[in-house]
Design a protein around this motif. Sequence first.
Motif, PDB file in Angstrom:
ATOM      1  N   GLU A  54      42.959  80.811  53.887  1.00  0.00           N
ATOM      2  CA  GLU A  54      42.846  79.944  55.061  1.00  0.00           C
ATOM      3  C   GLU A  54      41.750  80.432  56.015  1.00  0.00           C
ATOM      4  O   GLU A  54      41.702  81.601  56.395  1.00  0.00           O
ATOM      5  CB  GLU A  54      44.185  79.899  55.803  1.00  0.00           C
ATOM      6  CG  GLU A  54      45.313  79.279  54.999  1.00  0.00           C
ATOM      7  CD  GLU A  54      46.641  79.307  55.727  1.00  0.00           C
ATOM      8  OE1 GLU A  54      46.645  79.084  56.962  1.00  0.00           O
ATOM      9  OE2 GLU A  54      47.673  79.555  55.076  1.00  0.00           O
ATOM     10  N   HIS A  55      40.883  79.519  56.385  1.00  0.00           N
ATOM     11  CA  HIS A  55      39.829  79.833  57.364  1.00  0.00           C
ATOM     12  C   HIS A  55      39.280  78.533  57.930  1.00  0.00           C
ATOM     13  O   HIS A  55      38.565  77.814  57.233  1.00  0.00           O
ATOM     14  CB  HIS A  55      38.702  80.630  56.711  1.00  0.00           C
ATOM     15  CG  HIS A  55      37.672  81.091  57.707  1.00  0.00           C
ATOM     16  ND1 HIS A  55      37.918  82.099  58.608  1.00  0.00           N
ATOM     17  CD2 HIS A  55      36.419  80.652  57.949  1.00  0.00           C
ATOM     18  CE1 HIS A  55      36.840  82.276  59.350  1.00  0.00           C
ATOM     19  NE2 HIS A  55      35.916  81.410  58.965  1.00  0.00           N
ATOM     20  N   PRO A  56      39.677  78.203  59.158  1.00  0.00           N
ATOM     21  CA  PRO A  56      40.597  78.934  60.037  1.00  0.00           C
ATOM     22  C   PRO A  56      42.043  78.800  59.565  1.00  0.00           C
ATOM     23  O   PRO A  56      42.314  78.074  58.605  1.00  0.00           O
ATOM     24  CB  PRO A  56      40.398  78.249  61.385  1.00  0.00           C
ATOM     25  CG  PRO A  56      40.062  76.836  61.021  1.00  0.00           C
ATOM     26  CD  PRO A  56      39.216  76.946  59.783  1.00  0.00           C
ATOM     27  N   THR A  57      42.934  79.482  60.240  1.00  0.00           N
ATOM     28  CA  THR A  57      44.351  79.398  59.891  1.00  0.00           C
ATOM     29  C   THR A  57      44.802  77.947  59.874  1.00  0.00           C
ATOM     30  O   THR A  57      44.532  77.179  60.792  1.00  0.00           O
ATOM     31  CB  THR A  57      45.189  80.194  60.910  1.00  0.00           C
ATOM     32  OG1 THR A  57      44.777  81.561  60.884  1.00  0.00           O
ATOM     33  CG2 THR A  57      46.670  80.112  60.570  1.00  0.00           C
ATOM     34  N   GLY A  58      45.485  77.571  58.790  1.00  0.00           N
ATOM     35  CA  GLY A  58      45.964  76.206  58.641  1.00  0.00           C
ATOM     36  C   GLY A  58      45.056  75.317  57.829  1.00  0.00           C
ATOM     37  O   GLY A  58      45.418  74.177  57.526  1.00  0.00           O
ATOM     38  N   THR A  59      43.890  75.829  57.453  1.00  0.00           N
ATOM     39  CA  THR A  59      42.947  75.059  56.641  1.00  0.00           C
ATOM     40  C   THR A  59      42.473  75.909  55.474  1.00  0.00           C
ATOM     41  O   THR A  59      42.010  77.038  55.669  1.00  0.00           O
ATOM     42  CB  THR A  59      41.727  74.618  57.471  1.00  0.00           C
ATOM     43  OG1 THR A  59      42.152  73.783  58.546  1.00  0.00           O
ATOM     44  CG2 THR A  59      40.736  73.847  56.609  1.00  0.00           C
ATOM     45  N   ALA A  60      42.593  75.374  54.270  1.00  0.00           N
ATOM     46  CA  ALA A  60      42.090  76.040  53.071  1.00  0.00           C
ATOM     47  C   ALA A  60      40.881  75.278  52.548  1.00  0.00           C
ATOM     48  O   ALA A  60      40.828  74.051  52.615  1.00  0.00           O
ATOM     49  CB  ALA A  60      43.178  76.101  51.998  1.00  0.00           C
ATOM     50  N   ILE A  61      39.906  76.023  52.037  1.00  0.00           N
ATOM     51  CA  ILE A  61      38.719  75.418  51.415  1.00  0.00           C
ATOM     52  C   ILE A  61      38.637  75.996  50.002  1.00  0.00           C
ATOM     53  O   ILE A  61      37.970  77.002  49.759  1.00  0.00           O
ATOM     54  CB  ILE A  61      37.440  75.719  52.214  1.00  0.00           C
ATOM     55  CG1 ILE A  61      37.630  75.306  53.681  1.00  0.00           C
ATOM     56  CG2 ILE A  61      36.239  74.977  51.623  1.00  0.00           C
ATOM     57  CD1 ILE A  61      36.443  75.622  54.574  1.00  0.00           C
ATOM     58  N   PRO A  62      39.353  75.371  49.058  1.00  0.00           N
ATOM     59  CA  PRO A  62      39.489  75.977  47.727  1.00  0.00           C
ATOM     60  C   PRO A  62      38.270  75.830  46.827  1.00  0.00           C
ATOM     61  O   PRO A  62      38.202  76.499  45.802  1.00  0.00           O
ATOM     62  CB  PRO A  62      40.687  75.236  47.141  1.00  0.00           C
ATOM     63  CG  PRO A  62      40.703  73.926  47.841  1.00  0.00           C
ATOM     64  CD  PRO A  62      40.190  74.182  49.217  1.00  0.00           C
ATOM     65  N   HIS A  63      37.315  74.973  47.201  1.00  0.00           N
ATOM     66  CA  HIS A  63      36.159  74.744  46.339  1.00  0.00           C
ATOM     67  C   HIS A  63      34.863  74.909  47.124  1.00  0.00           C
ATOM     68  O   HIS A  63      34.813  74.659  48.331  1.00  0.00           O
ATOM     69  CB  HIS A  63      36.221  73.350  45.721  1.00  0.00           C
ATOM     70  CG  HIS A  63      37.343  73.182  44.742  1.00  0.00           C
ATOM     71  ND1 HIS A  63      37.233  73.509  43.416  1.00  0.00           N
ATOM     72  CD2 HIS A  63      38.619  72.752  44.916  1.00  0.00           C
ATOM     73  CE1 HIS A  63      38.388  73.279  42.803  1.00  0.00           C
ATOM     74  NE2 HIS A  63      39.235  72.824  43.701  1.00  0.00           N
ATOM     75  N   PRO A  64      33.797  75.304  46.446  1.00  0.00           N
ATOM     76  CA  PRO A  64      32.518  75.520  47.127  1.00  0.00           C
ATOM     77  C   PRO A  64      31.943  74.266  47.779  1.00  0.00           C
ATOM     78  O   PRO A  64      31.067  74.368  48.637  1.00  0.00           O
ATOM     79  CB  PRO A  64      31.594  76.009  45.997  1.00  0.00           C
ATOM     80  CG  PRO A  64      32.505  76.559  44.962  1.00  0.00           C
ATOM     81  CD  PRO A  64      33.738  75.711  45.030  1.00  0.00           C
TER      82      PRO A  64
ATOM     83  N   THR B 112      38.269  70.313  52.404  1.00  0.00           N
ATOM     84  CA  THR B 112      39.335  71.057  53.073  1.00  0.00           C
ATOM     85  C   THR B 112      40.716  70.536  52.695  1.00  0.00           C
ATOM     86  O   THR B 112      40.891  69.366  52.366  1.00  0.00           O
ATOM     87  CB  THR B 112      39.185  70.983  54.607  1.00  0.00           C
ATOM     88  OG1 THR B 112      39.284  69.619  55.030  1.00  0.00           O
ATOM     89  CG2 THR B 112      37.850  71.571  55.049  1.00  0.00           C
ATOM     90  N   VAL B 113      41.686  71.427  52.760  1.00  0.00           N
ATOM     91  CA  VAL B 113      43.086  71.096  52.505  1.00  0.00           C
ATOM     92  C   VAL B 113      43.902  71.592  53.689  1.00  0.00           C
ATOM     93  O   VAL B 113      43.806  72.767  54.073  1.00  0.00           O
ATOM     94  CB  VAL B 113      43.581  71.757  51.207  1.00  0.00           C
ATOM     95  CG1 VAL B 113      45.053  71.449  50.981  1.00  0.00           C
ATOM     96  CG2 VAL B 113      42.745  71.310  50.015  1.00  0.00           C
ATOM     97  N   ASP B 114      44.679  70.701  54.290  1.00  0.00           N
ATOM     98  CA  ASP B 114      45.503  71.071  55.429  1.00  0.00           C
ATOM     99  C   ASP B 114      46.744  71.819  54.950  1.00  0.00           C
ATOM    100  O   ASP B 114      47.512  71.306  54.133  1.00  0.00           O
ATOM    101  CB  ASP B 114      45.921  69.826  56.207  1.00  0.00           C
ATOM    102  CG  ASP B 114      46.744  70.194  57.434  1.00  0.00           C
ATOM    103  OD1 ASP B 114      46.134  70.567  58.446  1.00  0.00           O
ATOM    104  OD2 ASP B 114      47.992  70.121  57.371  1.00  0.00           O
ATOM    105  N   VAL B 115      46.928  73.023  55.448  1.00  0.00           N
ATOM    106  CA  VAL B 115      48.103  73.830  55.092  1.00  0.00           C
ATOM    107  C   VAL B 115      48.767  74.348  56.369  1.00  0.00           C
ATOM    108  O   VAL B 115      49.221  75.494  56.435  1.00  0.00           O
ATOM    109  CB  VAL B 115      47.747  74.979  54.122  1.00  0.00           C
ATOM    110  CG1 VAL B 115      47.425  74.427  52.742  1.00  0.00           C
ATOM    111  CG2 VAL B 115      46.579  75.814  54.638  1.00  0.00           C
ATOM    112  N   PHE B 116      48.839  73.479  57.355  1.00  0.00           N
ATOM    113  CA  PHE B 116      49.469  73.815  58.629  1.00  0.00           C
ATOM    114  C   PHE B 116      50.882  74.342  58.404  1.00  0.00           C
ATOM    115  O   PHE B 116      51.711  73.682  57.774  1.00  0.00           O
ATOM    116  CB  PHE B 116      49.515  72.558  59.504  1.00  0.00           C
ATOM    117  CG  PHE B 116      50.223  72.721  60.819  1.00  0.00           C
ATOM    118  CD1 PHE B 116      49.529  73.123  61.945  1.00  0.00           C
ATOM    119  CD2 PHE B 116      51.585  72.467  60.929  1.00  0.00           C
ATOM    120  CE1 PHE B 116      50.177  73.259  63.171  1.00  0.00           C
ATOM    121  CE2 PHE B 116      52.242  72.598  62.142  1.00  0.00           C
ATOM    122  CZ  PHE B 116      51.533  73.002  63.261  1.00  0.00           C
TER     123      PHE B 116
END
Length: 286
Positions: free
Chosen positions: A105-115, A119-123
């Motif tokens: 997560e960067h920032p917290t609550g947001t994942a960026i799994p691919h180059p 973004t993916v919300d993981v709140f």
Amino acid sequence: MIDFSASSAHEFGPLCTVLRSVADFTPGPGERIMLVGASARDLIHQGLGFDAELASTTDIDIAIAVPDRSAYQSLVTDLEPEGDTRIRFRIDNRSVDLIPFGGIEHPTGTAIPHPDGHTVDVFAFQEVFDGADLYRLPEGIEVRVPTAAGYAALKIKAWVDMGALGWTKHARDLSYVCMWYQNSPSLHDSLYDYEKDADLFERADFDQDLASTYLLGRHIRTAIGDDLANQLATLWDPDSRKLMASAERSDRFLSTPKARDYDTRLQYFNAIHAGLSTVPGRGDGD
């Protein structure tokens, strides 16, 4: 631990099959994955002792704790992608979302799994994971599942993000959580503890169903912490709650007049919001 190990694997449909496959490419799977979505909902429902069948779905959603993007990519590199979400894969002929959270997560609550920067919300995923229950399924499979309050937190955030686009399932699922709190002694018994949550009875004018929804909001705040609870309460504003109360009232499990009534549903959602917004002992939230 909530133990379903004596059940037959077929009672859980494809879930056990998919979890076995995920275990093959996920080190320490029981310690790193958590069910979310409908699979989690159904297990919580059964774990609380309810046996009525809920709305069905074929998708399986699995949150997976990873330290960074490269770790996630190494896990999914041999999987067949499906659709354009960047996190959905075909596993055992099923659509499975593998949702990364944790160090990625960067920032917290947001994942960026691919180059590509998608973004993916993981709140609140980390907080819900930290408080999750461990379930033991047939064939020795163990997996974390959110508490009812943790599940509700994720559903409210999903509604905030998607409700206006017609994703009414999140409104339906939060109504299920209200039903759990109103009918499961294991969830609402603290309402009768004068040193703990009995103040909510007076707040609800001694209506147990309404008091139970205040309690749900209070438990959500405990599950995700004050800072995230305040953020969620702000996002779930009055217009959002009104829209939620008007959505998805055709579900047969929510067919009672009270469950289908707009004013009652809005009252419940407002009570959840009040409990979510309020630090116990410091007065009402907005």
